[in-house]
Structures are given as structure tokens and as C-alpha cells.
Design a protein around this motif. Structure first.
Motif, mmCIF file in Angstrom:
data_model
loop_
_atom_site.group_PDB
_atom_site.id
_atom_site.type_symbol
_atom_site.label_atom_id
_atom_site.label_comp_id
_atom_site.label_asym_id
_atom_site.label_seq_id
_atom_site.Cartn_x
_atom_site.Cartn_y
_atom_site.Cartn_z
ATOM 1 N N LEU A 1 0.830 -1.204 0.000
ATOM 2 C CA LEU A 1 0.000 0.000 0.000
ATOM 3 C C LEU A 1 0.861 1.250 0.000
ATOM 4 N N TYR A 2 1.952 1.243 0.758
ATOM 5 C CA TYR A 2 2.872 2.383 0.787
ATOM 6 C C TYR A 2 3.438 2.645 -0.602
ATOM 7 N N VAL B 1 0.658 3.997 -3.030
ATOM 8 C CA VAL B 1 0.285 5.376 -2.716
ATOM 9 C C VAL B 1 1.432 6.323 -3.063
ATOM 10 N N VAL C 1 0.911 9.223 -5.852
ATOM 11 C CA VAL C 1 1.010 10.626 -5.466
ATOM 12 C C VAL C 1 2.133 11.307 -6.244
#
Length: 88
Positions: free
Chosen positions: A31-32, A35, A39
Motif C-alpha cells: 500500500l505504501y 500510494v 502521489v
């Protein structure tokens, strides 16, 4: 007898806990990364990001080497190694 077997089956074993923790760590890292990349890509290629890059003249530093440059550097390194071996 039935109460003890019921209690034993109610609580997960140590391996199940380990797998839960391991999957939690893996999903957190995944997930890190998702994301972070989303971004970064979203900001860099948005209208606002492009406007800021143009206004402040921000350029990504990329070095481009030709094959000849790489071969020359490798030959230099090989010559250095040969000199070191000959001096020993």
C-alpha cells in the motif's frame, strides 16, 4: 473434556498469528508503494505540477551515457586493476 477442546479450537495457533502479521506487513508495504507512486506521478504530471516545474525551472536530473563512454570507463577500470596486479 469438551470445554478444553472448545477453548483450544477458539484460539488461533502461533503459525496463524505469524501469517496474519506477515500478511499485514506485506500489505502495508504494498500500500505504501502504490500510494507513493500514485502521489508522485499525480503531482508531477498534473497541471499544477507542470506549472510549478515551468515557473521554477525544475528539471529532473538524468545522466545519459553513450555506449562509447561506458566502454572507455570500463577499459580504464580494467587497466587500473591490471596495474595493481602487476605491482603486487
Amino acid at each position: 473434556m469438551q470445554i478444553t477442546t472448545l477453548i483450544i479450537t477458539m484460539y488461533p495457533t502461533l503459525s496463524e498469528h505469524f501469517m496474519e502479521i506477515l500478511s499485514f506487513i506485506f500489505l502495508g508495504f504494498f500500500l505504501y508503494v502504490v500510494v507513493f507512486l500514485a502521489v508522485k506521478h499525480g503531482i508531477n504530471y498534473s497541471e499544477l505540477g507542470l506549472l510549478i516545474k515551468r515557473k521554477y525551472k525544475i528539471e529532473e536530473r538524468t545522466t545519459k551515457f553513450s555506449n562509447e563512454d561506458i566502454e572507455i570507463e570500463l577499459e580504464k577500470e580494467i587497466e587500473k586493476e591490471l596495474k595493481r596486479e602487476n605491482n603486487k
